[in-house]
Design a protein around this motif. Structure first.
Motif, short mmCIF file in Angstrom:
data_model
loop_
_atom_site.label_atom_id
_atom_site.label_comp_id
_atom_site.label_asym_id
_atom_site.label_seq_id
_atom_site.Cartn_x
_atom_site.Cartn_y
_atom_site.Cartn_z
N UNK A 30 -27.24 63.69 -73.25
CA UNK A 30 -26.03 63.02 -73.49
C UNK A 30 -25.40 63.98 -72.08
N UNK A 31 -24.45 63.45 -71.64
CA UNK A 31 -23.99 64.54 -70.24
C UNK A 31 -24.48 65.55 -69.96
N UNK A 32 -23.87 66.33 -71.50
CA UNK A 32 -24.12 67.51 -70.89
C UNK A 32 -25.55 67.98 -70.91
N UNK A 33 -26.62 67.33 -71.66
CA UNK A 33 -27.51 67.52 -71.10
C UNK A 33 -28.40 67.67 -69.48
N UNK A 34 -28.02 66.64 -69.24
CA UNK A 34 -28.22 65.68 -68.06
C UNK A 34 -27.40 66.92 -66.78
N UNK A 39 -29.85 71.71 -63.46
CA UNK A 39 -29.59 73.10 -62.86
C UNK A 39 -28.52 73.43 -61.29
N UNK A 40 -27.04 72.19 -61.17
CA UNK A 40 -26.07 72.62 -60.34
C UNK A 40 -25.99 71.41 -59.75
N UNK A 41 -27.38 70.75 -59.81
CA UNK A 41 -27.66 69.08 -59.08
C UNK A 41 -26.65 68.16 -59.58
N UNK A 42 -25.77 68.57 -60.82
CA UNK A 42 -25.05 66.86 -61.18
C UNK A 42 -23.69 67.67 -61.93
N UNK A 43 -22.82 66.71 -61.42
CA UNK A 43 -21.34 67.34 -62.25
C UNK A 43 -20.59 66.44 -63.16
N UNK A 44 -19.54 66.89 -64.17
CA UNK A 44 -18.88 66.02 -65.02
C UNK A 44 -17.99 65.19 -63.98
N UNK A 45 -18.01 64.12 -64.22
CA UNK A 45 -16.62 63.93 -64.18
C UNK A 45 -16.12 62.79 -64.87
#
Length: 105
Positions: A30-34, A39-45
């Motif tokens: 799921x997006x939240x798990x990704x 660890x801070x490399x990815x953000x929700x859009x």
């Protein structure tokens, strides 16, 4: 021309089986798990029609490094945005497409 090269590079890399369990992301997450696993490399859009690929919503963006090559990663989800099914992986500098493609084979 730069867009064409980048698109060709991205297309070649998206279908690579090397990404089946790539770095911190696994298919079906799921997006939240990704985002949490990154660890801070990815953000929700926010989902926007103009950023959909093959009809799938892009719900996360991230940065990564593959063999010293800086990358931009877009994460696409199916099943109403619940499962990771596709990555769009593009080198930040299109000059690195050939080197990245070579490393992925």
């Amino acid at each position: 021309m730069k867009k064409i090269i980048t698109a060709l590079c991205a297309t070649a890399l998206m279908s690579s089986p090397a990404f089946a369990g790539w770095d911190y992301a696994n298919w079906g997450m799921a997006p939240k798990k990704v985002i949490k696993a990154s660890k801070g490399k990815t953000k929700a859009v926010r989902d926007e029609d103009k950023h959909r690929l093959k009809g799938l919503p892009r719900l996360a963006l991230g940065d990564a490094d593959q063999d010293g090559i800086p990358l931009k990663i877009a994460f696409y989800f199916a099943n109403s945005g619940k499962q990771l099914v596709m990555l769009d992986v593009v080198p930040k500098d299109s000059k690195n497409c050939a080197a990245l493609s070579k490393n992925m084979v």
